[in-house]
Design an enzyme around this catalytic site. Structure first.
Site, short mmCIF file in Angstrom:
data_model
loop_
_atom_site.label_atom_id
_atom_site.label_comp_id
_atom_site.label_asym_id
_atom_site.label_seq_id
_atom_site.Cartn_x
_atom_site.Cartn_y
_atom_site.Cartn_z
N ASN A 242 -13.37 37.05 1.80
CA ASN A 242 -13.32 38.15 0.83
C ASN A 242 -13.74 37.68 -0.55
O ASN A 242 -14.72 38.16 -1.10
CB ASN A 242 -11.91 38.74 0.76
CG ASN A 242 -11.75 40.00 1.59
OD1 ASN A 242 -12.66 40.40 2.31
ND2 ASN A 242 -10.59 40.62 1.49
N TYR B 181 -10.11 42.65 -4.33
CA TYR B 181 -9.81 42.29 -5.73
C TYR B 181 -10.97 42.69 -6.65
O TYR B 181 -10.75 43.17 -7.77
CB TYR B 181 -9.56 40.78 -5.80
CG TYR B 181 -8.79 40.29 -7.00
CD1 TYR B 181 -8.59 41.09 -8.12
CD2 TYR B 181 -8.26 39.01 -7.02
CE1 TYR B 181 -7.88 40.63 -9.22
CE2 TYR B 181 -7.55 38.54 -8.11
CZ TYR B 181 -7.37 39.35 -9.20
OH TYR B 181 -6.67 38.89 -10.29
N ASP C 186 -8.58 38.06 -17.86
CA ASP C 186 -7.37 37.79 -17.09
C ASP C 186 -7.68 37.06 -15.78
O ASP C 186 -6.87 36.28 -15.30
CB ASP C 186 -6.63 39.09 -16.78
CG ASP C 186 -5.80 39.59 -17.94
OD1 ASP C 186 -5.79 38.92 -19.00
OD2 ASP C 186 -5.17 40.65 -17.81
N THR D 142 -14.38 45.53 -1.63
CA THR D 142 -13.38 46.60 -1.62
C THR D 142 -11.99 46.09 -1.99
O THR D 142 -11.05 46.87 -2.05
CB THR D 142 -13.30 47.26 -0.23
OG1 THR D 142 -12.93 46.27 0.74
CG2 THR D 142 -14.62 47.89 0.16
N ASP E 217 -5.51 42.99 7.57
CA ASP E 217 -6.73 42.31 7.15
C ASP E 217 -6.48 40.87 6.75
O ASP E 217 -7.33 39.99 6.96
CB ASP E 217 -7.37 43.07 5.97
CG ASP E 217 -8.22 44.24 6.43
OD1 ASP E 217 -8.39 44.41 7.66
OD2 ASP E 217 -8.72 44.98 5.56
#
Length: 309
Positions: free
Chosen positions: A138, A181, A168, A179, A69
Site C-alpha cells: 500500500n 493513507y 505532519d 485509497t 485488507d
C-alpha cells in the site's frame, strides 16, 4: 507434505476459529492439506500442519488470508520473493483486496484447486529505510510523533533534488494504496490498472504542498533535514522503525510482486465501486440499485421502479 497445500494466514488478534473450521471441514472431505506458521499452530485444530516461518510460503501452493485488507497485505508481503496466489476471506468492514465471505468458502476452495480463477497482479514498493530493506504493497510513510514537531524532508527523483516538505506526514503509495493513507492525506485516487508512484504530504505547512505522481521507473528518495523532528516510519500502517536527522527512505516500484485471487472480477469491481462511493465518488442511483443483493433489489424495484433510460 504431498498434494495441493493451502497455507492459512490468520488475522493477528481476531477470533478466526469459525472460518478455520469451515476450511478444515472442506479439506477433510476433499483430502487436502492445510498449514500455518508454527507460531499460529495453537489457534487451529491439530490436523493443520505447522511450518517454520521461513519455509511456510515455499511449501504452500496457495495462501488463504483470513481477516481484512491488513491481513491480506501481510500475506502478500510474506510471499513477495516467491509469489503465490492469495485468496482473501473478508472478516473486516471496508475491504478493497479481500473478496470472499466465509459462507462462500467451500465453492471458492474448489475453484482454487481447479485453477478456476484469475490472478490480479499487484505491485509493491521496495524500500531502503535507513539501510533496512522493507516491502510495502500500500504505502510507506514518514509520520511525525505527536508533540515532537514536523516532518521536514527533501525530495529527490532519480538523484535529482526537487524541493522540500514540512508537514505532519509524507506518504508514498502504490495505485492500490491510493485509497488508503494517501487518500486520507488529500491525495488522488489512482486507477489500479496504472503503474505509478504517488507522493503526498499530509497537512503541509511549507514547501511542496500538493501530491506528486511519478512514473513507475522513477526512484524516490526522501531525506530528513536537520530541522526535522524524529519520525516514525510506517509500512502498510505498521511502524517499522524510528528515523531522524540525515536518515533517508528510498523507494522503487516493483511490478507483479503479488498475486490476488479473483473468482468474479466483475462483481469485485462493482463492490469496489460501492466502496469508492463512500470515499466521495458518488454512484448514480441506478448503479447503486444494481449492487443490491437480488432479493433486496426486487423489493426495492417494487417500491421504486427503475427510471427510464
Amino acid at each position: 507434505m504431498a498434494g495441493y497445500v493451502f497455507g492459512l494466514v490468520l488475522h493477528p488478534t481476531r477470533d478466526v476459529s469459525d472460518v478455520v473450521r469451515i476450511i478444515v471441514r472442506w479439506a477433510d472431505q476433499h483430502g487436502r492439506t492445510l498449514a500455518v506458521r508454527a507460531e499460529d499452530h495453537h489457534r487451529v485444530p491439530p490436523s493443520v500442519a505447522a511450518l517454520p516461518a521461513d519455509q511456510f510460503v515455499a511449501r504452500c501452493d496457495a495462501l488463504i488470508s483470513i481477516g481484512g485488507d491488513g491481513t491480506m497485505l501481510g500475506a502478500l508481503r510474506s510471499a513477495v520473493h516467491d509469489p503465490r496466489p492469495v485468496l482473501g476471506v473478508n472478516l473486516g468492514r471496508l475491504g478493497f483486496l479481500v473478496e470472499v465471505a466465509p459462507a462462500e468458502l467451500p465453492d471458492a476452495l474448489q475453484r482454487l484447486v481447479a485453477h478456476d480463477y484469475t490472478v490480479e497482479s499487484h505491485a509493491c514498493l521496495a524500500c531502503d529505510v535507513c539501510g533496512d530493506d522493507v516491502v510495502a504493497f500500500n504505502d510507506i510513510a514518514l509520520v511525525r510523533r505527536p508533540g515532537a514537531g514536523f516532518v521536514t524532508a527533501t525530495l529527490a527523483i532519480d538523484g535529482q533534488r526537487y524541493g522540500f516538505y514540512r508537514c505532519d506526514a509524507l506518504v508514498v503509495s502504490t495505485p492500490t494504496g491510493s485509497t488508503a493513507y494517501n487518500y486520507a492525506a488529500g491525495g488522488p485516487l489512482v486507477s489500479p490498472a496504472s503503474h505509478a508512484v504517488v507522493v503526498t504530504p499530509s497537512a503541509p505547512m511549507a514547501g511542496i504542498s500538493r501530491s506528486v505522481v511519478l512514473a513507475a521507473s522513477e526512484t524516490v528518495r526522501l531525506e530528513l533535514r536537520a530541522d526535522s523532528a524524529p519520525v516514525a516510519v510506517e509500512m502498510d500502517g505498521l511502524i517499522v522503525r524510528d528515523a531522524g536527522e540525515g536518515d533517508a527512505v528510498q523507494v522503487r516500484y516493483v511490478p507483479d510482486a503479488g498475486q490476488v485471487v479473483r473468482l468474479d472480477p466483475r462483481r469485485h469491481q462493482e463492490r469496489n465501486q460501492l466502496k469508492l462511493s463512500l470515499l466521495d465518488l458518488p454512484l448514480l442511483p441506478e448503479q447503486l440499485r444494481e449492487l443490491l443483493p437480488d432479493g433486496l433489489r426486487e423489493q426495492f424495484n417494487r417500491r421504486v421502479p427503475p427510471s427510464p433510460r
